[in-house]
Design an enzyme around this catalytic site. Sequence first.
Site, short mmCIF file in Angstrom:
data_model
loop_
_atom_site.label_atom_id
_atom_site.label_comp_id
_atom_site.label_asym_id
_atom_site.label_seq_id
_atom_site.Cartn_x
_atom_site.Cartn_y
_atom_site.Cartn_z
N TRP A 356 0.83 -1.21 0.00
CA TRP A 356 0.00 0.00 0.00
C TRP A 356 0.86 1.26 0.00
O TRP A 356 0.37 2.34 -0.23
CB TRP A 356 -0.92 0.01 1.23
CG TRP A 356 -0.20 0.29 2.55
CD1 TRP A 356 0.94 -0.30 3.01
CD2 TRP A 356 -0.58 1.25 3.55
NE1 TRP A 356 1.28 0.20 4.25
CE2 TRP A 356 0.37 1.15 4.61
CE3 TRP A 356 -1.63 2.15 3.68
CZ2 TRP A 356 0.29 1.93 5.75
CZ3 TRP A 356 -1.71 2.93 4.83
CH2 TRP A 356 -0.75 2.81 5.83
N ASP A 357 2.16 1.10 0.24
CA ASP A 357 3.11 2.21 0.20
C ASP A 357 2.89 3.03 -1.08
O ASP A 357 2.96 4.26 -1.08
CB ASP A 357 4.55 1.70 0.20
CG ASP A 357 4.87 0.77 1.38
OD1 ASP A 357 3.98 0.02 1.79
OD2 ASP A 357 6.01 0.78 1.86
N GLU A 483 0.78 -2.42 12.43
CA GLU A 483 1.05 -3.87 12.48
C GLU A 483 1.36 -4.39 13.88
O GLU A 483 1.69 -5.56 14.04
CB GLU A 483 2.18 -4.21 11.51
CG GLU A 483 1.77 -3.95 10.08
CD GLU A 483 2.80 -4.37 9.05
OE1 GLU A 483 3.91 -4.77 9.44
OE2 GLU A 483 2.48 -4.30 7.85
N LYS A 593 2.94 0.63 15.90
CA LYS A 593 4.16 0.68 15.10
C LYS A 593 4.17 1.95 14.25
O LYS A 593 5.21 2.48 13.89
CB LYS A 593 4.16 -0.56 14.21
CG LYS A 593 5.39 -0.76 13.36
CD LYS A 593 5.21 -2.02 12.52
CE LYS A 593 6.39 -2.28 11.62
NZ LYS A 593 6.13 -3.35 10.65
N GLN A 594 2.97 2.43 13.89
CA GLN A 594 2.89 3.50 12.90
C GLN A 594 1.55 4.21 12.98
O GLN A 594 0.61 3.74 13.63
CB GLN A 594 3.05 2.90 11.51
CG GLN A 594 1.99 1.86 11.16
CD GLN A 594 2.49 0.89 10.10
OE1 GLN A 594 2.79 -0.24 10.40
NE2 GLN A 594 2.56 1.34 8.86
C1 BGC Z 1 4.99 -1.36 7.49
C2 BGC Z 1 3.96 -1.47 6.40
C3 BGC Z 1 4.64 -1.26 5.06
C4 BGC Z 1 5.79 -2.22 4.88
C5 BGC Z 1 6.56 -1.98 3.60
C6 BGC Z 1 6.12 -2.34 7.22
O1 BGC Z 1 7.12 -2.18 8.18
O2 BGC Z 1 4.44 -1.63 8.75
O3 BGC Z 1 2.96 -0.50 6.60
O4 BGC Z 1 3.72 -1.41 4.04
O5 BGC Z 1 6.68 -2.06 5.95
O6 BGC Z 1 7.11 -0.71 3.58
#
Ligand code: BGC
Length: 759
Positions: A356-357, A483, A593-594
């Site tokens: 999804w980035d 996550e 985490k984010q």
């Molecule tokens: C993040 C995801 C991301 C992936 C790839 C993971 O560490 O939690 O949101 O899509 O990295 O960049």
Amino acid sequence: MKEKQLIYEIKYLSTNKDELVLNETVFHNANGYIGIRSNFEEGYPEGFDSIRGSYINGFYDFAEMKQAEKLFGLVEEKQTMLNVADSQTIRIILDDEEFNMFEGTTLESKRWLDMANGYTGRKIVWRSPNGKIVEIVIKRMTSFYQLSLFTIEYSVTALNFDGEVRFVSSHIGEVMNYSNPNDPRVAGESFKHLLPTVAKIEEGASYLTSHTSRSGLSVCTGVKNILSKECSMHTSIEEHSSTSTFDTSIVKNETIVLTKYTVFSDSIRHKDCESHAMKEMEMALSVSLATIYGYQTEYLNKYWDNCFLDIDGDDDLSLAVSYNMYQLIQSVGKDEYSNIAAKGLSGEGYEGHYFWDTEMYIQPFFTLTNPSVAKNLIEHRYTILEAARDNAKILGHKKGALYPWRTIMGKECSGYFPSGSAQYHINGDIAYSVISYYLATKDIDFIASKGAEIIFETARLWIDAGNFYNGRFRINEVTGPDEYTCMVDNNYYTNASAQYNLQWASNFYYLLKSTGKLCAIESKINLTEYEVKEFERAANFMYLPFDDKLKINPQDDSFLSKAVWDIENTPKDKFPLLLHYHPLYLYRHQVCKQADTVLAHFIFEDAQSLDTIHNSFKYYEKVTTHDSSLSTCIFSIVASKLGLEDEAYGYFGDSAKLDLFNTHKNTKDGIHTANMGGSYMAIVYGFAGLRLKESGLYFAPTLPKIWTGYRFKVNFEGSQINVQVKENQSTFTLINGSKKQIYVYGKEYELKDTITIMK
Ligand code: BGC
């Protein structure tokens, strides 16, 4: 654009392992089709853990993904981007002494990336153990003009001697991917994916062709070396490698140049990749190298002009942002067979997968600066729509399409479904990107031919995945962007993005109907107005969690009932938490985490009051570790919206410098492309407050205290607009295209030429 901002340079190269492997990423060359890590041509001493790699975007093999317990529908095979042939190796022997930076004395050295002219350079003045001094200058380029082409221009100047010089240039077909069984962010196993088929020499060039072991694909690389001076030359082929040796003499102050051309071709794009590689070689050699450099500069002139952004008053950050923008054009796929990987083409982290980035962090940059690239990214998602329909079936859905969380060619590649396949928000993200592309371009024909099909099929999935309960539409058992919180009911971000997806499915249905463009898609996917009413009902009654006491949107139904993780007293060496704590332990805590709800507050800002957004921001700030690189840029944008200037600037700085300063300590595995798009967004959406809405283009500029100003250009509905922000005033100039209505601090203006607005 000021020239100095487009050169990133490191002086005095160290031979420290960690720095070298990091710089292999930082100085990699890529053009969206191929990517070459910046390894030393001469190689490294035995046991040096370099990640030597050359990659093709979208070129993969299948690899086994063992599931200890065979539950139905779990992914058992993934795609992995392959390291293809190595054509970087060039060795120099001066009489009987071989150049390498680990012996002798390096008297002078530097490495640089020239982002205006599109090449990297390394310069070394080296004294051999026996006292010969040479200057070596190496320029490397992956051409934007001819995407298959990688060149190395290797110049050797004798500074204090006359003697013999030998150039040994290799082309090695037997290569493997990098692996690390202890890091979940790179491949855990090493496997021989490429099986050699043909090795031959034609017109002085070597061609090595290999088949993948499982995906049925082929790749061919061709290499041709040209020395600037008469020499005795010999080329041999052995065990799927070819070596060319050039022997000549050199006199004091003489410069001899070896030019090495490599072309790449693959059977995804070209049925007969071997003959295609030969044609590409012919094309590369038909013009001079200077002409190819010229095309590179021309391409980048246009690029920088379209995405112009400059900061006054902070040269370091300005350079970091330019670096990030350069990496985006290096990484983004330029055809329908490819997208943009989480690490671009710079390394093997996340195995070349698309996440999804793309849609939430990178496409916004291209939508505003280079809409045709944004469109191409959507086209790639369109080509894998059928695979997304299959994926939906695997997960038990009766209708719709569910995009895979991570993929190359469309099949799901998540090994661990709680923080992989369960991230259903990917559907909402892809829908969001189609809608944003439409809002920025009003390209209704593209919506009619491809975009709407994506929107309708993702909307159908939500209807199948959710259900009505107590009068509200709910989506249970999903994972939101964060996550560290998996498998939850009613993740706020997921529900909000599903709502937007469903609303727009209805909007597009009526828009296409009113413009007479609905018939084809309606009959192709058997869409009925009854179904559209269902979309509307689910959107209107979407359940969005809200906590009356805290006056925030909880991340999901159970988030606030969990114990709060003590971030402050967690030892520094325990971050990122994912490498030190069992997932279940993390899931039982309030720890993110984010950005998750905070991201929803950015993209769906009208869904909540400013007070709620403020409360949420403050709440989530305390429980977020930013272990994901996709986090700080979003906190920066929302802080800007809330007028929290220091926070906005602090988070922006963290985001902008992430790879150049290796703050996540894993840049060796590749750049973080999402964050790179995010650092651009932190300026344009954050400080300048840009929003694309159905009602138009909005700005609410602010100026960080330590800047004296900033300027950028955006594309909106075919017009180019220049925005210049200074203390207390912002100026908007229509550079080309028709006049536009814009909103600044909520007030509507007609932009015909230039308007200046005081704050
Ligand atoms: C993040 C995801 C991301 C992936 C790839 C993971 O560490 O939690 O949101 O899509 O990295 O960049």
